[in-house]
Design an enzyme around this catalytic site. Structure first.
Site, mmCIF file in Angstrom:
data_model
loop_
_atom_site.group_PDB
_atom_site.id
_atom_site.type_symbol
_atom_site.label_atom_id
_atom_site.label_comp_id
_atom_site.label_asym_id
_atom_site.label_seq_id
_atom_site.Cartn_x
_atom_site.Cartn_y
_atom_site.Cartn_z
ATOM 1 N N ASP A 282 0.860 -1.172 0.000
ATOM 2 C CA ASP A 282 0.000 0.000 0.000
ATOM 3 C C ASP A 282 0.904 1.231 0.000
ATOM 4 O O ASP A 282 2.136 1.127 0.112
ATOM 5 C CB ASP A 282 -0.937 -0.021 1.201
ATOM 6 N N ALA A 283 0.304 2.405 -0.113
ATOM 7 C CA ALA A 283 1.071 3.632 -0.323
ATOM 8 C C ALA A 283 2.102 3.853 0.778
ATOM 9 O O ALA A 283 1.752 3.940 1.956
ATOM 10 C CB ALA A 283 0.130 4.830 -0.395
#
Length: 752
Positions: A282-283
């Site tokens: 994820d980011a």
């Protein structure tokens, strides 16, 4: 160069390319950058020095990313949503780098691209996996036309706490329903991986939905039994359906960050589930391993994530994976581990045909994005997702002759009708509830008073900043008392009042958890004031989470949950309210009475004092306001003729048969649900657990025999005693009916 030869097997092409790559180029293929070019465009003469450093970094980021692509330091981009921009970036990768490796573009295609479907929790409320598959097939067709190859969806996290903002993005609390929806969405996105398909990326692996206190990004502490029995099954279903990618979670899972958790990403995901695609973080989740005080620095973070089995890092600015060549020199990672990750990413690119045809068709994109049948599919989905929570007879609305009052700013907010997690939408084609009612009512007068203010977040999020159109705001001259008085006077002249309640779309989603399930105070005051006029009142609720509806349940005539219904949501809501279609959505989560009930779910375990199960609170019943699976209809249904196997051997599969009859006067859908309870065994089991369901379409007086399977797939579970999956010889209680309180029951003896 062999890797350029499409006649060769993919494996041969990947290996040939790998041998030609430097360590820096390999690290580049494992790096995915955000591309903020769509959100941060500024005039050429703009003075960047006038911006604060953190804002200037976002404005300068697109140029940095373009240079990274040119230098071979990026293998993927996200947030590119325009075919022309995709082609521009692809030309840099193909023409200005020595090896010409194409980019793979990812995007958050969550519940539609240009055509927006109901929020995923609403699609789950349809209890119709085929609908979910069809919706994501439309989304894939539109996104692929814009140059996108891969979606960060479906979100398959199980959620039992309505405070968590991302509850709207999944399928609710139950692993059986969640698994069916996960697999269906993967099939819809991926199809045969042709020119109208996207690679599906189920997320967030794993346990993100159990974040402590419903607070986004907080750690999750989940027992092994609950992890295997509740939180992991939807991921396994998505992988079994062929998902090509998996996204790791941000948070700590049982003390180890998910993006650096080898047990999770390798032992479970690859060794147990057989996943052969690639894992993306994820980011900034790899960089965050340092922030979480798991890794000592970015080099350590990159090495530990790669060693855990995480193949690609998603990041906004400086990637930790840029340090992988250094980590390789220091012996922190092995060449085999690096090559294995790159092999997975390149394999996906070859399988997608990107080396032969990396280009988006810029002329074809507009007609695909403008297809009328996509809009019709959105409307149908919203109709099937609508849940009738209460109805004392005011619905359906009479077709003609009534004066209708519509109240609440959400009734005419196009942006909120779409819901969160949409970025390529067109507000001009969005039909609000007010617009839908006016169109459907024909010559009937429909009066509208906004009457309520727009709630404001404590601080804007990055997702607010990415909006391409201004978010709705309360007019500067808005006066709550004056508006409420005007609404009351209008309601007195109407035959029915439709009050639209809920939360604006930016009050839910990532980084949008809440500490209370209360509706905004002025909405409740408005509802009470209009109800006090004596005008029959319908509460239409636009949310992606449960909210406190106790007063409404006890007082107003009807309550309809419409979620965030999407591009044609207003048309769908109007058709349901007027009875053109009978509502048949069913709740995918247990609806609490109050925030003090959460986390709450129907599949709890039996206590040593089961007779007091519903009296566990001193000041409030501990029963939910609405049970899991609840939903009313404009018709009625009767269940009978239940047949189950008297005896069933361990490992055998039997059939549960029963008859459902539409005993009302309206054609309608019913969602039949099968629940079981195991009376004794190696471990204690939930008081009820959903094991099968089916949505039926029945005319007045029509009966249908339903057959659902009961076998090892439904009866096995993971036990903390055996540390493995097991099926017991036991006695089962079996129920069938329209929600988790179903009463028609029988028993099955399972023999060794």
């Amino acid at each position: 160069m062999a890797y350029r030869d499409p006649a060769l097997p993919v494996e041969d092409r990947v290996n040939d390319l790998l041998h030609r790559m430097s360590a820096e180029e390999k690290a580049g293929q494992l790096t995915q950058f955000f591309y903020f070019g769509s959100f941060t465009a500024v005039p050429d003469d703009f003075d960047l020095e006038s911006l604060p450093p953190e804002h200037r970094a976002f404005v300068e980021q697109p140029a940095m990313v373009r240079q990274a692509v040119r230098d071979g330091r990026a293998g993927s981009l996200l947030f590119v949503k325009d075919a022309a921009v995709a082609n521009q970036m692809q030309r840099i990768a193909m023409d200005e780098t020595p090896l010409g490796i194409p980019l793979i573009f990812g995007y958050d295609v969550i519940h539609g691209f240009r055509t927006i479907f109901p929020a995923p929790i609403g699609i789950a409320a349809s209890w119709d996996p085929q609908l979910a598959e069809d919706a994501q097939s439309v989304a894939a067709r539109e996104a692929r036309a814009a140059g996108i190859h891969w979606t960060f969806a479906p979100m398959v996290d199980i959620t039992r706490d309505g405070r968590w903002g991302r509850i709207f993005e999944g399928a609710g609390e139950d692993p059986c329903l969640g698994s069916a929806m996960a697999a269906a969405q993967v099939r819809g996105f991926q199809g045969d991986l042709g020119r109208e398909s996207l690679i599906a990326g189920p997320k967030h692996f794993a346990g993100y939905g159990a974040s402590a206190g419903g607070r986004d990004y907080d750690d999750a502490d989940i027992s092994d039994a609950e992890l295997h029995n509740v939180y992991l099954p939807p991921f396994r279903a998505a992988i079994d359906a062929g998902a090509g990618n998996v996204m790791s979670a941000y948070m700590d899972l049982n003390g180890v960050p998910a993006s650096g958790n080898r047990w999770l990403l390798t032992d479970v995901l690859r060794d147990q589930y057989g996943f052969d695609g690639w894992v993306v973080s994820d980011a900034n989740a790899v960089r965050s391993l340092e922030t979480q005080h798991f890794a000592k620095d970015l080099t350590d973070a990159g090495a530990r994530a790669l060693g855990a089995g995480l193949d690609m890092e998603m990041c906004m600015f400086e990637p930790a994976y840029a340090n992988l060549p250094s980590a390789l020199e220091q012996g922190l990672v092995t060449k085999d581990a690096l090559d294995q990750a790159v092999h997975r990413v390149l394999t996906a690119k070859f399988r997608m045909g990107l080396f032969e045809n990396p280009w988006a068709d810029e002329e074809q994109a507009p007609p695909v994005l403008g297809r009328d049948d996509h809009r019709e599919a959105s409307r149908t989905a919203a109709e099937r997702a609508t849940v009738l929570l209460k109805n004392s007879g005011v619905l359906p609305l009479a077709d003609g002759g009534q004066r209708i009052g519509v109240f609440g700013h959400l009734a005419d907010s196009r942006r909120d009708t779409l819901g969160p997690w949409v970025f390529a939408h067109d507000l001009d084609e969005t039909v609000t509830i007010l617009a839908g009612l006016r169109a459907r009512a024909g010559d009937v007068e429909v009066e509208f008073v906004p009457a309520t203010a727009v709630p404001q977040r404590l601080s804007p999020s990055i997702f607010d900043q990415q909006e391409t159109t201004p978010l709705p705001a309360t007019p500067a001259d808005f006066d709550a008392a004056t508006e409420r008085a005007r609404a009351v006077e209008t309601a007195k002249t109407c035959d029915v009042a439709v009050v639209v309640l809920g939360q604006p779309q930016n009050m839910i989603g990532e980084n949008a958890s809440v500490s209370t399930l209360d509706l905004p105070e002025d909405q409740i005051e408005l509802l009470k004031a209009i109800h006090a006029t004596g005008t029959p009142t319908v509460a239409v609720v636009m949310t992606g989470r449960p909210v406190d509806l106790r007063w409404a349940q006890h007082n107003v005539e009807a309550i309809v949950q419409v979620w965030y219904p999407g591009t044609r949501g207003g048309e769908a809501v109007a058709r349901v309210l007027f009875g053109d279609v009978s509502p048949a959505g069913r709740l995918p989560f247990t609806w609490p009475r109050h925030v003090g009930h959460v986390p709450i779910h129907y599949a709890h375990h039996r206590t040593f004092a089961p007779q007091d199960q519903d009296k566990r609170y001193w000041d409030e019943p501990s029963t939910p306001l609405y049970p899991f699976g609840h939903g009313l209809s404009y018709s009625s249904f009767e269940y009978g003729d239940l047949e189950v196997p008297e005896n069933l051997g361990v490992g055998e599969t039997g059939e549960v048969r029963f008859t459902v009859t539409n005993t009302g006067e309206s054609t309608s859908d019913e969602v039949v649900q099968l629940y079981i309870h195991q009376r004794h065994g190696t471990s204690s089991r939930p008081v009820r657990a959903l094991k099968g369901f089916q949505r039926l379409h029945l005319g007045p007086g029509e009966s249908r025999q339903v057959t659902l399977e009961l076998g090892p797939e439904q009866l096995r579970y993971w036990s903390a005693v055996t540390r493995d999956w097991i099926q017991d010889a036991t006695v089962l209680d079996v129920w069938v009916g329209g929600d988790s309180t179903a009463e028609l029951t029988a028993t099955v003896t399972v023999t060794a």
